[in-house]
Design an enzyme around this catalytic site. Structure first.
Site, PDB file in Angstrom:
ATOM      1  N   CYS A 117      -4.614 -32.394 -22.044  1.00 28.12           N
ATOM      2  CA  CYS A 117      -3.448 -32.897 -21.124  1.00 28.12           C
ATOM      3  C   CYS A 117      -3.535 -34.356 -20.802  1.00 28.12           C
ATOM      4  O   CYS A 117      -3.316 -34.677 -19.878  1.00 28.12           O
ATOM      5  CB  CYS A 117      -3.323 -31.914 -19.976  1.00 28.12           C
ATOM      6  SG  CYS A 117      -3.064 -30.200 -20.207  1.00 28.12           S
ATOM      7  N   GLN A 147     -10.587 -34.253 -10.677  1.00 28.35           N
ATOM      8  CA  GLN A 147     -12.142 -34.277 -11.262  1.00 28.35           C
ATOM      9  C   GLN A 147     -13.041 -34.853 -10.337  1.00 28.35           C
ATOM     10  O   GLN A 147     -14.290 -34.870 -11.065  1.00 28.35           O
ATOM     11  CB  GLN A 147     -11.720 -34.987 -12.699  1.00 28.35           C
ATOM     12  CG  GLN A 147     -11.033 -34.485 -13.697  1.00 28.35           C
ATOM     13  CD  GLN A 147     -11.512 -33.105 -14.417  1.00 28.35           C
ATOM     14  OE1 GLN A 147     -12.858 -32.977 -14.009  1.00 28.35           O
ATOM     15  NE2 GLN A 147     -10.615 -32.318 -14.953  1.00 28.35           N
ATOM     16  N   ASP A 175      -5.465 -38.815  -7.604  1.00 28.52           N
ATOM     17  CA  ASP A 175      -5.744 -37.487  -8.233  1.00 28.52           C
ATOM     18  C   ASP A 175      -7.065 -37.323  -8.382  1.00 28.52           C
ATOM     19  O   ASP A 175      -7.765 -37.763  -9.065  1.00 28.52           O
ATOM     20  CB  ASP A 175      -5.348 -37.307  -9.701  1.00 28.52           C
ATOM     21  CG  ASP A 175      -5.259 -36.186 -10.479  1.00 28.52           C
ATOM     22  OD1 ASP A 175      -6.006 -35.228  -9.883  1.00 28.52           O
ATOM     23  OD2 ASP A 175      -4.986 -35.834 -11.565  1.00 28.52           O
ATOM     24  N   LYS A 225     -11.724 -26.017  -9.925  1.00 32.71           N
ATOM     25  CA  LYS A 225     -12.646 -26.869 -10.553  1.00 32.71           C
ATOM     26  C   LYS A 225     -13.857 -27.072  -9.956  1.00 32.71           C
ATOM     27  O   LYS A 225     -14.711 -27.709 -10.328  1.00 32.71           O
ATOM     28  CB  LYS A 225     -12.020 -28.183 -10.931  1.00 32.71           C
ATOM     29  CG  LYS A 225     -10.603 -28.098 -12.292  1.00 32.71           C
ATOM     30  CD  LYS A 225     -10.319 -29.471 -12.436  1.00 32.71           C
ATOM     31  CE  LYS A 225      -8.944 -29.376 -13.171  1.00 32.71           C
ATOM     32  NZ  LYS A 225      -8.937 -28.877 -14.496  1.00 32.71           N
ATOM     33  N   HIS A 279      -4.272 -37.501 -16.284  1.00 37.35           N
ATOM     34  CA  HIS A 279      -3.841 -36.334 -16.862  1.00 37.35           C
ATOM     35  C   HIS A 279      -2.315 -36.140 -16.807  1.00 37.35           C
ATOM     36  O   HIS A 279      -1.635 -36.756 -16.026  1.00 37.35           O
ATOM     37  CB  HIS A 279      -4.302 -35.312 -16.001  1.00 37.35           C
ATOM     38  CG  HIS A 279      -4.415 -33.951 -16.353  1.00 37.35           C
ATOM     39  ND1 HIS A 279      -3.139 -33.131 -15.993  1.00 37.35           N
ATOM     40  CD2 HIS A 279      -5.156 -32.984 -16.748  1.00 37.35           C
ATOM     41  CE1 HIS A 279      -3.401 -31.756 -16.394  1.00 37.35           C
ATOM     42  NE2 HIS A 279      -4.531 -31.686 -16.944  1.00 37.35           N
TER      43      HIS A 279
END
Lengths: 437, 135
Positions: free
Chosen positions: A394, A231, A228, A254, A151
């Site tokens: 993104c 997700q 990261d 999220k 991302h």
């Protein structure tokens, strides 16, 4: 007075949902349709009177009533500034805020809540590391390694850092089916980067990357690893201790939590050695007109009044997810992605991106409909009550890799079921009929 | 959906008018839609006085709304003076399209207009206010 905020109420709400008689046999680990009753967003039909089929969790997730209630309850009955007031209400708010921090720590397997810094979102978490750790530890001629799968939030902060200090930024390439090219990783680690920045799950393609293996390889050449988890944390069990990573970033919104709250986990000795990112109130022990002394971690990184109710709301979201069980959340999405992948594969003119193996594929499917622009697809879907994302997500380097401007992305969560997948495939067919007639 | 994707919009999308690149040309500009990265270019030929448009073409790939909008817009431009083009109101462009455009698609519908204004003014222009509701 540290009261566990509304944990029992949330657990009850989930238990009620689970006990509710399902309309049909449960599909996946639990009934997505039954869980929809926990989310007020599904109470209202869409603008054209259709049932809302929400397939955009990867952008942001709807909120269960337990989270909305925790926010409202905090503001109504437990709100004051934290870490300041010598009065009961402030102590109550502080207790709930710190309890939320412990929940985040437990949720991601962090050894200590002291290592959990509240931030706005994963983007801010990564920026904190890039500014604070990066500008202290990365210098001219050093290397940083990111990947083509990232991302923009895990690319642009490193580009800025590299530009400012004169470091080199390189990217691990991806395979045709959207996996990290591990041979390319090994090659690029030979440059002995200071840091490897990698996502556990790709927001654009749904790829689940072998992060523990990346960590092992990176540590072998002395590189730290930032994961990261924007997700992954919402959709699968995460254990930062088992992963062995050095930093982990997540976004609350999220994972069914409020917007404006996220977390950075970092190993204690790293956080201790890092200078503050933002400065001001709360993050100091002592200020004179000549200078200041920093507070201990995590408070050193939390300047100003934090998102108090939002942190407590994130705690309620974690209660909700843990009551379902993160293993079962992942199993549910694996089931949905396997069915969606197969059903979409039966439609001519549909190109599915990412790994075909559901074990390597989180609940995100990026699609290209031949000859139809993703924006048109999303508009047609919207008229059917289906919310999907159309665009570059993104992650423009991913789009460049496949030479496409954009994709249509469907992403799943606990409240989805096979009816939603059927709605998706029906909408793909009607879209093709409209445009290819 | 039937409202937005009327037959004439789909017809313009499948068989766009004035598609391509004029070579030679007097004016040229290219721009993109930040929401999806779609790129569009426009080339124009002017009369000897460099006042009136004699020919125009647009190029690039994009969604049905941006392609149909540019197709319809460019049909209107031959014979217009540069001043008349500068004075074009984005509201008229949306009206000419004749279908309801939601906030998320306004930039698609006005991409052709923005590229045209860039070509006429000799540099990038801001999105018209009408497109600002778009993400």
């Amino acid at each position: 007075m540290a009261v566990e905020p509304a944990a029992s109420a949330t657990a009850t709400a989930v238990a009620t949902a689970a006990a509710r008689p399902a309309q049909k046999p449960v599909q996946g680990a639990f009934s997505g349709a039954a869980l929809r009753a926990d989310f007020p967003a599904f109470d209202t039909p869409t603008h054209l009177g259709k049932r809302l089929v929400y397939l955009d969790a990867a952008a942001s997730a709807p909120k269960p009533r337990a989270v909305i209630d925790a926010l409202a309850d905090t503001y109504a009955h437990h709100y004051a500034n934290v870490h300041r007031g010598i009065y009961e209400l402030s102590e109550d708010a502080t207790g709930r805020f710190e309890a939320a921090r412990r929940k985040v720590a437990g949720f991601i397997g962090a050894p200590s809540a002291r290592e959990v810094v509240f931030v706005r979102n994963a983007t801010e978490a990564i920026n904190l590391v890039a500014y604070s750790w990066g500008r202290t530890n990365v210098g001219r001629g050093d290397h940083i390694l990111s990947t083509q799968l990232e991302h923009h939030a895990n690319i642009v902060p490193w580009q800025q850092l590299a530009r400012e200090v004169g470091a080199t930024l390189d990217y691990v390439e991806i395979t045709d089916d959207g996996r990290l090219d591990m041979d390319d990783l090994r090659r690029k680690l030979e440059a002995r980067p200071k840091l490897v920045a990698v996502s556990q799950v790709s927001n654009a393609l749904g790829t689940i990357s072998p992060v523990a293996e990346v960590v092992e390889l990176a540590h072998a050449v002395g590189a730290l690893v930032l994961v990261d988890g924007a997700q992954s944390a919402p959709h699968m069990p995460v254990d930062v201790t088992a992963l062995g990573c050095d930093f982990f970033a997540l976004s609350g919104h999220k994972m069914l939590g409020p917007s404006g709250i996220g977390a950075l986990w970092g190993r204690r000795e790293l956080l201790d050695g890092m200078p503050p990112f933002m400065t001001g109130g709360s993050m100091i022990i002592k200020v004179t007109l000549d200078g200041a002394e920093w507070n201990e971690v995590p408070y050193k990184f939390e300047a100003g009044t934090p998102a108090i109710a939002e942190a407590i709301g994130l705690g309620a979201a974690i209660d909700y997810l843990e009551a379902l069980g993160m293993d079962r959340v992942r199993e549910h999405e694996r089931y949905l992605v396997e069915h969606a992948w197969a059903a979409l594969g039966e439609i001519p003119g549909v190109w599915r991106l990412g790994p075909a193996d559901p074990e390597l594929h989180a609940g995100v499917i990026s699609l290209v409909l031949e000859g139809i622009h993703p924006h048109d697809v999303a508009t047609v879907f919207d008229h059917e009550g289906i919310a999907v994302r159309a665009g570059h997500h993104c992650a423009q380097p991913v789009m460049l890799r496949y030479d496409i401007p954009a994709t249509t992305r469907a992403s799943f969560y606990v409240y989805n079921d096979l009816d939603d997948i059927a709605a998706l495939t029906d909408a793909v067919r009607s879209c093709q009929q409209l445009f290819n007639a | 959906m039937d409202n937005l994707y009327r037959d004439f919009i789909l017809e313009h999308y499948r068989n766009p008018h004035n598609k391509g690149v004029l070579d030679p040309h007097d004016l040229h500009f290219a721009d993109s839609n930040p929401t999806c990265g779609d790129e569009m270019s426009m080339t124009l030929r002017l009369d000897e006085a460099r006042q009136r448009v004699t020919d125009v073409a647009f190029d690039g790939r994009g969604c049905a709304i941006s392609q149909a909008s540019a197709s319809i817009l460019t049909d209107e431009l031959r014979g217009k003076t540069l001043d008349e083009i500068t004075a074009l109101d984005p509201k008229d462009v949306l009206e000419e399209l004749g279908v309801p455009i939601g906030p998320a698609r306004l930039k698609c519908a006005l991409l052709g207009y923005k590229v045209l204004q860039g070509a006429v003014s000799g540099g990038e222009v801001a999105w018209p206010e009408e497109a600002e509701a778009a993400p």
